[in-house]
Scaffold this active site. Sequence first.
Site, PDB file in Angstrom:
ATOM      1  N   HIS A  30      18.874  -6.539   0.067  1.00  0.00           N
ATOM      2  CA  HIS A  30      20.033  -6.758  -0.801  1.00  0.00           C
ATOM      3  C   HIS A  30      19.756  -7.881  -1.802  1.00  0.00           C
ATOM      4  CE1 HIS A  30      21.771  -4.050   2.100  1.00  0.00           C
ATOM      5  NE2 HIS A  30      21.442  -4.901   3.055  1.00  0.00           N
ATOM      6  N   GLU A  32      24.314 -11.507   4.400  1.00  0.00           N
ATOM      7  CA  GLU A  32      22.989 -10.982   4.726  1.00  0.00           C
ATOM      8  C   GLU A  32      21.996 -11.286   3.615  1.00  0.00           C
ATOM      9  OE1 GLU A  32      20.829  -6.681   5.754  1.00  0.00           O
ATOM     10  OE2 GLU A  32      22.967  -6.771   5.243  1.00  0.00           O
ATOM     11  N   HIS A  64      16.204  -7.683   7.033  1.00  0.00           N
ATOM     12  CA  HIS A  64      17.636  -7.402   7.050  1.00  0.00           C
ATOM     13  C   HIS A  64      18.295  -8.062   8.257  1.00  0.00           C
ATOM     14  CE1 HIS A  64      17.876  -4.235   3.888  1.00  0.00           C
ATOM     15  NE2 HIS A  64      16.598  -4.075   4.188  1.00  0.00           N
ATOM     16  N   GLU A 105      15.680  -5.544  11.387  1.00  0.00           N
ATOM     17  CA  GLU A 105      17.058  -6.023  11.497  1.00  0.00           C
ATOM     18  C   GLU A 105      17.017  -7.167  12.511  1.00  0.00           C
ATOM     19  OE1 GLU A 105      19.576  -4.935   9.794  1.00  0.00           O
ATOM     20  OE2 GLU A 105      19.100  -2.899   9.122  1.00  0.00           O
TER      21      GLU A 105
END
Length: 331
Positions: A119, A156, A212, A294
């Site tokens: 992101h 995030e 992430h 993640e």
Amino acid sequence: MSYLGPEFDQPRPGGPRRPRRGPLTVALAALVPGALLGWVVYETVGSSDGGGSDQAAVRSATASPTTSAPLLPSYPGEDDKQSGASAGPSARTGSSAPAASGSGSGSLKGKVVVIDPGHNPGNFQHASEINRKVDIGTNRKECDTTGTSTNAGYTEARFTLDVAHRLRTLLEQQGATVKLTHDDGSPSWGPCVDERARIGNAAHADAAVSIHADGAAPGDRGFHVILPGPVHAGAADTRPIVPASKDLGERIAGNFVRVTGEPPSNYLGGGTGLVTREDLGGLNLSTVPKVFIECGNMRDSKDAASLTSGTWRQKAAEGISAGIVSFLRGS
């Protein structure tokens, strides 16, 4: 990634003053040259590392076990930020693919690593751009998303950039050339997931890792590493990279749990910490070994406490780095 789409005082030299006692004057005078010599040696050695024995101890504790790496810079986190401190190295601006950098020496000399911070903090201001659909081989999905956040609002995107900066430092100390898909506001949004893959491909990366954090339900805990599945559709053909990506992912997972103590996901991967997916453009369009990690669930209070800790984020970077180094060395 919660979407279906894409942180003394230096001892002072000197000794007891020479007492004025006549019978001892000659004897003590003979000792003065030696004391002065010792003082000069002390000052020379002490000033050479800029901080005395305490800094030397820190330097020893942070150097790589296989290299004489310099003292790691301290990147303040959201919970250990000092007034006026930078959140990381100077930004590499000017394009969506910041220039690569490397120390040019060390065990990873000649190796290229692409780090993809998931992101972008600016995505919130560019809804129309990131909602645009792009081709991921199997179908079309959003260019990018805003990502998730903790219940207290730690995003995030901020987390992934922080870990990416720390990881870059560790890998550069090993001699690797490191490239980030975006950094510190450049570009102001994105890049899109297909472009993130192309950056790794164009760099001919020996390894690429997308960082992430998840946004699952409270109580869902742990990390997982996402491996590319065998996709052969449209512009996507992951078949050549599936075996190497699996090796990379397994090494990262093993080192991540060892260094951070974060458990493998209790909601995905059956306790292995490994998940295979065929719906992520960043993996589908990659032609180089690539995985996603993640690092934990931002919506779980225990995981959030780790993710918002600068100390823990350093461990996260160390765990990922150890996995990448092991993969690139083939050992």
